[in-house]
Design a protein around this motif. Structure first.
Motif, PDB file in Angstrom:
ATOM      1  N   GLN A 181      34.806  10.215   9.995  1.00 31.96           N
ATOM      2  CA  GLN A 181      34.356   9.515   9.148  1.00 31.96           C
ATOM      3  C   GLN A 181      33.029   9.622   8.856  1.00 31.96           C
ATOM      4  O   GLN A 181      32.709   9.346   7.337  1.00 31.96           O
ATOM      5  N   PHE A 182      32.404  11.771   9.100  1.00 33.94           N
ATOM      6  CA  PHE A 182      31.306  12.238   8.566  1.00 33.94           C
ATOM      7  C   PHE A 182      31.856  13.271   7.721  1.00 33.94           C
ATOM      8  O   PHE A 182      31.130  13.660   7.960  1.00 33.94           O
TER       9      PHE A 182
ATOM     10  N   LEU B 227      35.232   9.570  15.171  1.00 26.50           N
ATOM     11  CA  LEU B 227      34.363   8.729  15.645  1.00 26.50           C
ATOM     12  C   LEU B 227      35.479   7.862  16.293  1.00 26.50           C
ATOM     13  O   LEU B 227      36.581   7.698  15.534  1.00 26.50           O
TER      14      LEU B 227
ATOM     15  N   SER C  99      28.190  10.866  15.304  1.00 24.84           N
ATOM     16  CA  SER C  99      27.983  10.096  13.641  1.00 24.84           C
ATOM     17  C   SER C  99      26.708  11.052  13.662  1.00 24.84           C
ATOM     18  O   SER C  99      25.808  10.269  12.566  1.00 24.84           O
TER      19      SER C  99
ATOM     20  N   PRO D 281      23.160  12.094  11.633  1.00 21.52           N
ATOM     21  CA  PRO D 281      22.912  13.389  10.919  1.00 21.52           C
ATOM     22  C   PRO D 281      22.261  14.406  11.583  1.00 21.52           C
ATOM     23  O   PRO D 281      21.329  14.565  12.394  1.00 21.52           O
TER      24      PRO D 281
ATOM     25  N   SER E  51      19.510  15.404  10.966  1.00 22.86           N
ATOM     26  CA  SER E  51      18.188  15.473  10.401  1.00 22.86           C
ATOM     27  C   SER E  51      17.765  14.428  11.573  1.00 22.86           C
ATOM     28  O   SER E  51      16.471  14.193  12.087  1.00 22.86           O
TER      29      SER E  51
ATOM     30  N   GLU F  44      28.885   9.229   2.284  1.00 26.17           N
ATOM     31  CA  GLU F  44      29.624   8.503   2.099  1.00 26.17           C
ATOM     32  C   GLU F  44      30.434   7.815   3.518  1.00 26.17           C
ATOM     33  O   GLU F  44      29.637   8.513   4.563  1.00 26.17           O
TER      34      GLU F  44
ATOM     35  N   GLY G  92      30.547   6.176   6.747  1.00 25.74           N
ATOM     36  CA  GLY G  92      32.182   5.930   7.884  1.00 25.74           C
ATOM     37  C   GLY G  92      32.253   5.062   8.373  1.00 25.74           C
ATOM     38  O   GLY G  92      33.070   4.687   9.389  1.00 25.74           O
ATOM     39  N   TRP G  93      30.824   4.386   8.871  1.00 26.36           N
ATOM     40  CA  TRP G  93      30.811   3.711   9.840  1.00 26.36           C
ATOM     41  C   TRP G  93      29.820   2.514  10.359  1.00 26.36           C
ATOM     42  O   TRP G  93      28.547   3.584   9.802  1.00 26.36           O
TER      43      TRP G  93
ATOM     44  N   VAL H  75      36.477   2.803   6.298  1.00 22.33           N
ATOM     45  CA  VAL H  75      35.383   2.367   7.517  1.00 22.33           C
ATOM     46  C   VAL H  75      35.706   1.718   8.152  1.00 22.33           C
ATOM     47  O   VAL H  75      36.905   0.872   8.137  1.00 22.33           O
ATOM     48  N   ILE H  76      35.047   2.365   9.566  1.00 19.38           N
ATOM     49  CA  ILE H  76      35.010   1.123  10.888  1.00 19.38           C
ATOM     50  C   ILE H  76      33.912   0.386  11.131  1.00 19.38           C
ATOM     51  O   ILE H  76      32.182   1.490  10.747  1.00 19.38           O
TER      52      ILE H  76
ATOM     53  N   GLU I 225      22.718  -0.463  11.820  1.00 18.57           N
ATOM     54  CA  GLU I 225      23.029   1.099  11.660  1.00 18.57           C
ATOM     55  C   GLU I 225      24.083   1.431  10.739  1.00 18.57           C
ATOM     56  O   GLU I 225      25.291   1.089  10.953  1.00 18.57           O
TER      57      GLU I 225
ATOM     58  N   CYS J 159      26.493   4.816   9.484  1.00 17.15           N
ATOM     59  CA  CYS J 159      26.025   7.066   9.292  1.00 17.15           C
ATOM     60  C   CYS J 159      27.415   6.699   8.239  1.00 17.15           C
ATOM     61  O   CYS J 159      28.182   6.334   7.821  1.00 17.15           O
ATOM     62  N   GLY J 160      26.614   7.443   7.903  1.00 16.96           N
ATOM     63  CA  GLY J 160      27.987   8.533   6.698  1.00 16.96           C
ATOM     64  C   GLY J 160      27.331   9.837   7.335  1.00 16.96           C
ATOM     65  O   GLY J 160      27.432  10.798   7.322  1.00 16.96           O
ATOM     66  N   SER J 161      28.435  10.503   5.858  1.00  6.63           N
ATOM     67  CA  SER J 161      28.320  12.285   5.939  1.00  6.63           C
ATOM     68  C   SER J 161      27.226  12.406   5.329  1.00  6.63           C
ATOM     69  O   SER J 161      27.285  13.772   5.391  1.00  6.63           O
ATOM     70  N   LYS J 162      25.990  12.570   5.123  1.00  6.50           N
ATOM     71  CA  LYS J 162      24.565  13.001   5.088  1.00  6.50           C
ATOM     72  C   LYS J 162      23.390  12.416   4.878  1.00  6.50           C
ATOM     73  O   LYS J 162      22.599  12.450   4.633  1.00  6.50           O
ATOM     74  N   GLY J 163      23.689  11.439   6.407  1.00  2.00           N
ATOM     75  CA  GLY J 163      22.643  10.755   7.032  1.00  2.00           C
ATOM     76  C   GLY J 163      22.687   9.553   7.256  1.00  2.00           C
ATOM     77  O   GLY J 163      24.480   8.540   7.919  1.00  2.00           O
ATOM     78  N   MET J 164      22.319   9.215   8.004  1.00  2.00           N
ATOM     79  CA  MET J 164      22.440   7.260   8.946  1.00  2.00           C
ATOM     80  C   MET J 164      20.956   6.544   7.523  1.00  2.00           C
ATOM     81  O   MET J 164      20.043   7.456   7.665  1.00  2.00           O
TER      82      MET J 164
ATOM     83  N   GLN K 239      19.359   3.010   9.489  1.00  2.00           N
ATOM     84  CA  GLN K 239      18.933   2.173  10.703  1.00  2.00           C
ATOM     85  C   GLN K 239      18.124   1.104  10.460  1.00  2.00           C
ATOM     86  O   GLN K 239      16.783   1.045  10.368  1.00  2.00           O
TER      87      GLN K 239
END
Lengths: 327, 324
Positions: free
Chosen positions: A199-200, A210, A230, A232, A234, B140, B142-143, B217-218, B236, B238-243, B245
């Motif tokens: 997913q990431f 995940l 999940s 990141p 950062s 992108e 994903g969850w 997406v889940i 929350e 979450c993606g390929s470059k961050g999240m 919350q």
């Protein structure tokens, strides 16, 4: 003096186990073997134990037990070799990547009459032990539902190479939650549904990162568990282990690693969490050393590792069949 | 324009206030419990009705607000449409997708505006999360995980405690999150749900959903009416470059009285904002009624949310996933 060796530093938990061995009285880290000689030599220097390049020579040394922290798929061969050498074994989780391997490992250790333990250090986490005590006290009554998470940052490396890891985050992070619940509730898992995927990290790895699971335990206890990479880069910490228990007489929440101070550091331009809780690995290693000394099975046995592997295997099967499957 | 409130519980009184804030006149308040109708009507000097049909048919009424128990929504929607009134219906749209479809058909036939109050789409924090996702801040996606709930609502005799009427936390409360996930991530592919739906020894419900969207997406969604007190929302993504919350328990204002007369209750923590999400929902609805704009949420969206909640409960019963 109990003499312990470490086989492979592929898994980062080996560092902590080695530190624990060096801290505990009456134990000696006597040798390190690693199929990556460069890494093995470096670790030997760091932890003050000789590096032995040849596996058979390593196993022939004066050893009472070994800790196996190799890549997941290599566990079986190493466990079988150590068992044949008559050594007590603590194997990193997941015990195996397939039920077949896990069963063979349990069988080999039984045949060799040696103790096999699975490294589930969370059972020695004081917040989780406290939660178990609270549930055991009966004050909360029957447990109806549980929502768990085991999030992490992507460990990368061999973890993301299915040929070595057997799978991604679902392989890596399902077994912790499963073992904790088997231990805390004294019940087995009966059914698993799982949606998983990459997913990431599509650009950097092929495995899943995940798994979102809905599981059932004996007596119809409803459990959700998220196994993920999940978090990141950062994110202020490596991840978490959390559980929410919905019970007859109330709700119990555990956030096992929420003993921290928050650090704002201009050098890193990044807020971080510095953990101050007790290290659960110490309890795990202490039990293993005692088990070696007393010639008994470690408290968390190979069977526990096998049961957790069965649930993970069911999760992967469910994601393929798109159905809830029996364990 | 003049408004009739059908069902004078908490939501009915809240919508009366929002309508009045928008400059509308609340002229009728109906509730089978006469005292409830009278106390809701009093601040607006509106007429109190025991029979909702009387209020719906009242000539001076232009907009009917339906805030009754879910299974009664359809009959009031149908009556209001037949009387040529615009309709604001509280979520869930209906107790079944069939009821929702008949409601949509009736509004279409009568050429009246039918709006369903999926207010979470108007919450500032949910807008902020959506904006972050759409700006690419997390790469992108994903969850996504959503968590909502607290204490079981209503008193011992409340319709909320009859699962046949309310559908429990999955149908009544989680429907907000089912709608929002579809709003942000598109259509769902399949859903799996575990729901407690307990009656004894204490009534409590806890629902855990895993949903796969068509775009892969889940979503993990948890709804609780199993807590001893309070109300909490957590999100929350979450993606390929961050999240990103959000946690409502991390609020700008918090207080705790040393003594409360009524004991623990369902308090919705609301960060103070200049224009409440309910007000914004009303402004959006009125913009549509007055022909100025198209609303953020349509009756079709509300039908889809009901279909998702229905599928969730079906999955919970079968203990297998349900395709959508």
């Amino acid at each position: 003096m109990t003499k312990i060796g470490i086989m492979s530093f592929a898994h980062m938990h080996a560092h902590s186990y080695a530190e624990c061995l060096n801290r505990l009285p009456g134990v000696e880290l006597v040798a390190i073997w690693d199929d990556d000689a460069k890494r093995g030599r470096k670790m030997a220097k760091e932890f003050g134990a000789p590096f032995v390049k040849d596996r058979d020579k390593f196993l022939a040394r004066e050893l009472d037990g070994v800790i196996i922290t190799a890549e997941n798929v290599k566990h079986r061969a190493l466990v079988e070799a150590a068992a044949a050498a008559g050594l007590w074994i603590l194997c990193e989780k997941p015990l195996a990547t397939t039920v077949k391997d896990a069963k063979a490992m349990v069988k080999a250790c039984k045949k060799a009459k040696i103790g096999l333990g699975t490294a589930f250090p969370c059972r020695y986490s004081l917040p989780l032990m406290t939660a178990k005590d609270m549930l055991d006290s009966g004050a909360y009554g029957e447990v109806y539902s549980v929502a768990c998470t085991n999030h992490g940052q992507s460990p990368g490396g061999w973890f993301a190479d299915e040929a070595l890891s057997g799978g991604g985050a679902t392989m890596d992070h399902t077994v912790h939650g499963v073992d904790l619940l088997r231990w805390m509730l004294g019940k087995e898992f009966t059914q698993v549904y799982c949606e998983l995927g990459n997913q990431f990290h599509k650009e950097t790895m092929k495995t899943d990162d995940l798994g979102s699971m809905n599981m059932e335990m004996e007596g119809g206890i409803q459990v959700s568990h998220i196994a993920s990479w999940s978090r990141p880069q950062s994110f202020p910490t490596w991840g978490d282990v959390t559980m929410e228990f919905i019970c007859e007489n109330g709700v119990l929440n555990v956030d096992a690693f929420n003993q921290k101070v928050i650090v704002y550091n201009d050098k890193t331009k990044h807020a971080g969490w510095a953990a101050w809780g007790d290290n659960p690995d110490l309890g795990l290693i202490l039990d293993f050393v005692s088990a070696v000394r007393d010639k008994r099975d470690p408290v968390i046995s190979g069977i526990d590792g096998l049961r957790a592997t069965e649930v993970t295997a069911a999760a992967y099967k469910s994601s393929k069949t798109k159905k809830a499957v029996k364990v | 324009m003049n408004v009739a409130i059908i069902g004078c519980g908490g939501m009915g009184r809240l919508h009366a206030e929002m309508a009045a804030n928008c400059g509308l006149r609340v002229v009728a308040c109906a509730d089978a419990v006469r005292k409830a109708a009278m106390s809701a009507a009093a601040p607006y000097r509106a007429k109190a009705f025991e029979n909702p049909m009387g209020a719906i048919k009242s000539k001076e009424v232009d907009i009917v607000v339906i805030t009754t128990p879910t299974p009664t929504h359809e009959k009031y929607v149908l009556a209001a449409a037949k009387a040529g009134k615009h309709i604001f219906c509280e979520k869930p749209f209906g107790r079944s997708s069939l009821e929702c479809k008949r409601s949509i058909a009736a509004a279409k036939k009568a050429d009246v505006k039918l709006f369903v109050g999926h207010v979470v789409r108007y919450f500032h924090e949910f807008e902020a999360i959506k904006a972050q996702i759409e700006s690419g801040a997390i790469g992108e996606a994903g969850w996504v995980k959503l968590y909502r709930g607290g204490i079981y609502p209503g008193n011992a005799k409340s319709w909320f405690r009859d699962y046949a009427q309310s559908g429990g936390v999955t149908f009544d409360c989680m429907i907000h999150d089912l709608d929002w996930v579809r709003y942000v991530f598109g259509e769902p592919k399949r859903i799996f749900c575990q729901a407690l739906l307990r009656k004894t020894p204490t009534q409590l419900d806890y629902s855990q959903v895993t949903m796969r969207m068509k775009n892969d997406v889940i979503a993990t969604i948890i709804g609780t009416w199993a807590h001893p007190s309070g109300f909490r929302v957590k999100v929350e993504a979450c993606g390929s470059k961050g999240m990103v919350q959000f946690d409502s328990s991390d609020a700008p204002v918090s207080g705790e009285a040393r003594k409360t007369a009524s004991g623990p209750t369902m308090i919705v923590p609301m960060s103070p904002v200049a224009v409440s999400p309910y007000q914004r929902e009303w402004e959006d609805f009125l913009g549509w009624v007055e022909g100025r704009s198209v609303p953020r949420v349509t009756a079709q969206d509300a039908l889809r949310a009901v279909q998702m909640a229905e599928a969730a409960l079906q999955s919970a019963e079968k203990r297998q996933p349900v395709k959508l």
